[in-house]
Scaffold this motif. Structure first.
Motif, short mmCIF file in Angstrom:
data_model
loop_
_atom_site.label_atom_id
_atom_site.label_comp_id
_atom_site.label_asym_id
_atom_site.label_seq_id
_atom_site.Cartn_x
_atom_site.Cartn_y
_atom_site.Cartn_z
N THR A 41 0.90 -1.20 0.00
CA THR A 41 -0.03 -0.06 0.10
C THR A 41 0.76 1.13 -0.10
N THR A 42 0.31 2.48 -0.25
CA THR A 42 0.91 3.58 -0.33
C THR A 42 -0.13 4.65 0.22
N GLY A 43 0.18 5.52 0.51
CA GLY A 43 -0.78 6.92 1.06
C GLY A 43 -1.18 6.85 2.69
N PHE A 44 -2.27 6.85 2.96
CA PHE A 44 -2.91 6.54 4.15
C PHE A 44 -2.40 5.42 4.82
N PRO A 45 -2.01 5.57 6.17
CA PRO A 45 -1.50 4.31 6.71
C PRO A 45 -2.60 3.32 7.23
N VAL A 46 -2.16 2.29 6.85
CA VAL A 46 -3.20 0.98 6.90
C VAL A 46 -3.02 0.52 8.12
N THR A 47 -4.00 0.18 8.94
CA THR A 47 -3.99 -0.83 10.14
C THR A 47 -3.80 -2.20 9.88
N THR A 48 -3.65 -2.93 10.68
CA THR A 48 -3.37 -4.47 10.57
C THR A 48 -5.06 -4.95 10.18
N GLU A 49 -5.87 -4.42 10.89
CA GLU A 49 -7.43 -4.57 10.69
C GLU A 49 -7.80 -4.43 9.47
N LEU A 50 -7.29 -3.23 8.90
CA LEU A 50 -7.95 -2.70 7.70
C LEU A 50 -7.31 -3.42 6.65
N ALA A 51 -5.97 -3.93 6.56
CA ALA A 51 -5.28 -4.85 5.61
C ALA A 51 -5.88 -6.31 5.60
N ALA A 52 -6.39 -6.81 6.95
CA ALA A 52 -6.87 -7.98 6.76
C ALA A 52 -8.38 -7.82 5.95
N TRP A 53 -8.87 -6.84 6.21
CA TRP A 53 -10.47 -6.69 5.46
C TRP A 53 -10.17 -6.56 4.19
N VAL A 54 -9.01 -5.95 3.45
CA VAL A 54 -8.95 -5.76 2.32
C VAL A 54 -8.65 -7.06 1.62
N ARG A 55 -7.71 -7.88 2.23
CA ARG A 55 -7.31 -9.21 1.81
C ARG A 55 -8.57 -10.04 1.60
N ASP A 56 -9.22 -10.10 2.96
CA ASP A 56 -10.47 -10.93 2.89
C ASP A 56 -11.54 -10.61 1.86
N THR A 57 -11.65 -9.30 1.54
CA THR A 57 -12.75 -8.98 0.78
C THR A 57 -12.53 -9.22 -0.64
N ILE A 58 -11.19 -8.97 -0.92
CA ILE A 58 -10.86 -9.17 -2.41
C ILE A 58 -11.05 -10.75 -2.86
N ARG A 59 -10.35 -11.62 -1.80
CA ARG A 59 -10.46 -13.03 -2.28
C ARG A 59 -12.07 -13.34 -2.12
N GLY A 60 -12.69 -13.08 -1.21
CA GLY A 60 -14.21 -13.55 -1.16
C GLY A 60 -15.05 -12.95 -2.15
N HIS A 61 -14.83 -11.90 -2.68
CA HIS A 61 -15.50 -11.14 -3.61
C HIS A 61 -15.12 -11.91 -5.00
N TYR A 62 -13.90 -12.37 -5.25
CA TYR A 62 -13.54 -13.05 -6.20
C TYR A 62 -14.23 -14.52 -6.43
N THR A 63 -14.08 -15.10 -4.97
CA THR A 63 -14.83 -16.48 -4.97
C THR A 63 -16.34 -16.57 -5.46
N ALA A 64 -16.96 -15.47 -4.96
CA ALA A 64 -18.48 -15.15 -5.03
C ALA A 64 -18.86 -14.69 -6.27
N THR A 65 -17.99 -14.04 -7.17
CA THR A 65 -18.55 -13.49 -8.28
C THR A 65 -17.92 -13.84 -9.48
N GLU A 66 -17.15 -15.00 -9.33
CA GLU A 66 -16.36 -15.71 -10.58
C GLU A 66 -17.45 -15.86 -11.46
N ILE A 67 -17.53 -15.42 -12.90
CA ILE A 67 -18.31 -15.57 -13.85
C ILE A 67 -18.32 -16.87 -14.61
N ALA A 68 -19.64 -17.13 -14.95
CA ALA A 68 -19.82 -18.62 -15.63
C ALA A 68 -19.66 -18.52 -17.23
N GLY A 69 -19.12 -19.51 -17.73
CA GLY A 69 -18.89 -19.46 -19.16
C GLY A 69 -17.79 -18.72 -19.54
#
Length: 416
Positions: free
Chosen positions: A133-161
């Motif tokens: 990251t760069t810019g605003f200081p990112v806390t451990t909690e916020l960094a964990a939320w970013v990781r989990d959100t991106i991975r979870g969103h990719y798994t939930a919205t993987e397109i078919a076809g």
């Protein structure tokens, strides 16, 4: 009671019953007509209100269509040019650093100032879940939320076809392609995390097999990002046909509000009024599941509907029914009075008939005595003559009363 009187009374009762039945039928018919008129007016108004809601749904559809396109275009203009500079070969080497990404994204989105409010930019690697990251200081909690959100969103919205692919460079030296951007690569997420409402916007890169490689994006306050994007849509885009607006501006006719899935408002247009004729739509999972609500200004409803909104006819119908009920009541009172008058007339005729018989009997009696010469003295004859005279006068008085009653009745009929 004489038989003729009984017959007249029996004939009068059916006529009164028929008259009463006709009056009640007229009242019921008036009530039915009033109800039909009310139902027709209500149906007309519902149709007009449904037309206004259809207009709101059309505007909501247009808004969401432009919103998806503009958000995706903003992400494309911010990140794709930088992704094109990825080195040839393995895309996991020589990666873009967030500072380079931030500088390029802010410069390329000056047309909407969308990235000026970004608190930090990031690069997320799917291989090892590393987050730079760069810019605003990112806390451990916020960094964990970013990781989990991106991975979870990719798994939930993987397109078919088979996705639509745009390829650059080479991958692992096996082909002449480096990264793959599919039609589901541009993603925004709005959620509450670390005590604030946050928005992630990023581009997901894949290898040629479709596996995720990295996500390049930013974090910001969703209200700051969406305000210029959505405001430009309301101000510039045609959300309703010009023939319907008739020279009115869209932002003066429509109120647009955008909420996140939790109900927090991230954008609203300048016009605000009671959303009586409104419609809701959603931008979908790839755009944060933002809910869009579009309402039409109630004061302008008459201008948008041909012929205007029909007014309620209930006061007029109530007045009409009340008037009819009053007239029916008056008719019933008059019918009752006529029946009473008929009864009084019958009683009067009966009484007069009885009164007429007494003097007539006296006159006939003494007249027969005089004509037959059965009276013995002059005094008795003179007394009989006086009685005949008195009873004749009494008859005259009774007949005059009957004539006066008949004349007064005829005058009353003429007045009515």
């Amino acid at each position: 009671m004489p038989i003729s009187k009984i017959r007249r009374s029996l004939r009068a009762q059916p006529r009164s019953a028929i008259t009463l039945a006709l009056l009640l039928f007229a009242l019921v018919l008036t009530a039915l007509l009033a109800r039909q008129a009310h139902l027709a007016a209500t149906s007309h108004r519902k149709t007009a209100e449904q037309a206004l809601k259809d207009y709101a749904s059309l505007a909501a559809w247009e808004f969401t269509r432009h919103a998806r396109a503009d958000i995706q275009a903003t992400l494309m203009s911010a990140f794709v040019p930088s992704l094109l500079r990825l080195p040839q070969g393995d895309p996991t080497k020589g990666k873009l650093v967030p500072s380079d990404l931030a500088e390029s994204a802010i410069r390329r989105t000056q047309f909407c100032a969308c990235m000026d409010s970004a608190r930090f930019f990031f690069r997320f690697e799917f291989a090892d879940s590393s987050l730079a990251t760069t810019g605003f200081p990112v806390t451990t909690e916020l960094a964990a939320w970013v990781r989990d959100t991106i991975r979870g969103h990719y798994t939930a919205t993987e397109i078919a076809g088979e996705p639509v692919r745009t390829v650059y460079g080479s991958v692992d030296g096996r082909t002449d392609m480096s990264i793959v951007l599919t039609n589901d690569a541009y993603i925004t997420i709005v959620a509450r995390a670390a005590g604030a409402l946050r928005m992630l916007g990023y581009v997901l890169t894949r290898d040629y097999e479709g596996r995720p490689v990295a996500a390049y994006g930013f974090e910001t306050d969703p209200a700051h990002f969406t305000r210029p994007v959505f405001g430009e849509i309301v101000a510039r885009q045609v959300l309703l046909p010009p023939s319907l607006l008739r020279g009115l501006r869209s932002d003066s006719v429509l109120w647009v509000a955008v909420h996140d899935p939790a109900g927090d408002e991230v954008y609203h247009s300048s016009a605000r009024f009671t959303p009586r004729y409104a419609w809701e739509d959603t931008l979908g999972a790839r755009f944060g599941n933002l809910h869009v609500r579009v309402a039409i200004r109630p004061e302008l409803a008459d201008q948008l509907v041909v012929g205007g909104l029909p007014r309620s006819r209930m006061p007029m119908l109530i007045a009409l029914f009340t008037l009819t009920s009053g007239l029916l009541l008056i008719a019933l009172v008059n019918l009752r009075r006529q029946q009473e008058l008929a009864r009084l007339r019958t009683d009067f005729v009966s009484s007069v008939s009885h009164e007429l018989r007494t003097p007539l009997a006296q006159v006939r009696l003494f007249a027969e005595l005089l004509s037959m010469g059965k009276l013995r003295s002059d005094e008795e004859r003179r007394r009989s003559a006086r009685i005949i005279d008195q009873e004749a006068r009494r008859l005259t008085y009774l007949v005059e009363n009957v004539l006066n009653f008949a004349r007064s009745e005829r005058r009353a009929n003429r007045l009515r």
